[in-house]
Enzyme design. Structure first.
Site, PDB file in Angstrom:
ATOM      1  NE  ARG A 100      -0.585  -0.120   4.974  1.00  0.00           N
ATOM      2  CZ  ARG A 100      -1.159   0.255   6.106  1.00  0.00           C
ATOM      3  NH1 ARG A 100      -2.396   0.717   6.089  1.00  0.00           N
ATOM      4  NH2 ARG A 100      -0.514   0.180   7.249  1.00  0.00           N
ATOM      5  CG  HIS A 170      -7.447  -2.017   6.315  1.00  0.00           C
ATOM      6  ND1 HIS A 170      -8.425  -1.255   6.923  1.00  0.00           N
ATOM      7  CD2 HIS A 170      -6.500  -2.239   7.264  1.00  0.00           C
ATOM      8  CE1 HIS A 170      -8.094  -1.022   8.173  1.00  0.00           C
ATOM      9  NE2 HIS A 170      -6.917  -1.618   8.413  1.00  0.00           N
ATOM     10  CD  GLU A 276      -9.716  -4.267   8.244  1.00  0.00           C
ATOM     11  OE1 GLU A 276      -8.633  -4.850   8.048  1.00  0.00           O
ATOM     12  OE2 GLU A 276      -9.930  -3.541   9.229  1.00  0.00           O
TER      13      GLU A 276
END
Length: 304
Positions: A100, A170, A276
């Protein structure tokens, strides 16, 4: 990234364009009549998604979120890879992995026959990733923006040795009021309690729907494919259909947690809940040489 080159290759007039966003990040703006959405190549992350008839965005992004290279963006749908939570090999490393934090390539975009926009992001190992994990890999995140939002993550082992991963989508979902929000579908599921005030190895079994009355940080096991967030304040339901995932994390940092995070406003705990789609805890995924594994979710907004 070369915005001119990306627009020349993939832009669709009045439907899809590449622009420079805050912090110099590359954004993809979509408005296809079915929905509006914003994606970024930084982390291959969806930042917003709003169906044509919806009053509010599906997703939450903090007004204090960092938009900068090598920083996570607090909100949207971050990609957690190659570990979810703490790295089992080195707990001091960045939480939720390095995927990420990277700038991904954009090798493909297209309009589907139903008018949905499909975008593919790509990331491969390099010297810096192999210093953290000595493995060869190719990753693809595929996002489809239509009447629903779909996100998937595919991992290919490009090397000659197997490796293991934990991973997740997420997702931060916007809510109107935690007191009027419940997560449905987890009744009877065992969970590991990771809240700050929970004792080590705390566990339990969910009874009924899950409300938001204090910090929630739970890893649920053996979860059903479909879960629902019921939000009476915004008069809507969010349907979450997961694929190749049998664990789920529900997280809301509550008051103390929000105040402790510089990229959250003190009151942001009132504005989101994370539900999530993950492979985490006991659900560790083994990727054989030259093989692929995939995790994904489809998100749908419905009115109450």
């Amino acid at each position: 990234m070369d915005l001119d080159a990306l627009n020349a290759a993939f832009a669709l007039p009045n439907v899809l364009r590449f622009v420079e966003g805050q912090g110099g990040l590359t954004l993809i703006e979509v408005d296809n009549g079915l929905a509006r959405a914003t994606l970024t190549a930084h982390g291959a992350q969806v930042l917003s998604y709003r169906p044509a008839e919806a009053r509010d965005d599906l997703l939450f992004v903090s007004e204090r979120a960092y938009f900068a290279p090598d920083q996570e963006i607090k909100g949207g749908v971050p990609i957690c890879w190659p570990w979810f939570g703490r790295d089992p090999d080195d707990p001091e490393r960045i939480i939720h992995g390095f995927a990420r934090l990277r700038d991904w390539s954009v090798p493909a975009c297209e309009m589907r026959p139903d008018g949905a926009i499909w975008v593919r992001f790509g990331l491969a190992d390099d010297e810096s990733t192999r210093a953290l994990r000595p493995h060869y890999f190719n990753l693809w995140v595929e996002v489809t923006v239509g009447a629903t939002l779909s996100v998937s993550l595919t991992t290919r082992n490009a090397g000659d040795e197997p490796f293991t991963i934990t991973q997740g989508l997420h997702a931060y979902f916007k809510i109107g009021d935690p007191a009027q929000t419940h997560v449905l579908g987890l009744d009877g599921c065992r969970y590991l309690d990771k809240a700050a005030d929970a004792p080590p190895d705390a566990a339990g079994v969910q009874s009924g729907s899950l409300g938001l009355e204090a910090e929630v940080n739970r890893i649920y096991e053996s979860v059903p494919q479909c879960l629902t967030i019921e939000d009476k304040a915004l008069s809507r339901r969010i349907r979450i259909e997961s694929h190749n995932s049998h664990t789920c994390v529900v997280w809301n940092p509550w008051i103390v947690g929000s105040r402790s995070m510089p990229d959250l406003d003190d009151e942001d705990y009132r504005r989101f809940v994370c539900v999530e789609t993950v492979n985490a805890a006991s659900e560790v995924i083994r990727v054989a040489p030259r093989q692929e594994v995939r995790i994904g979710a489809e998100y749908r907004l419905e009115s109450l």
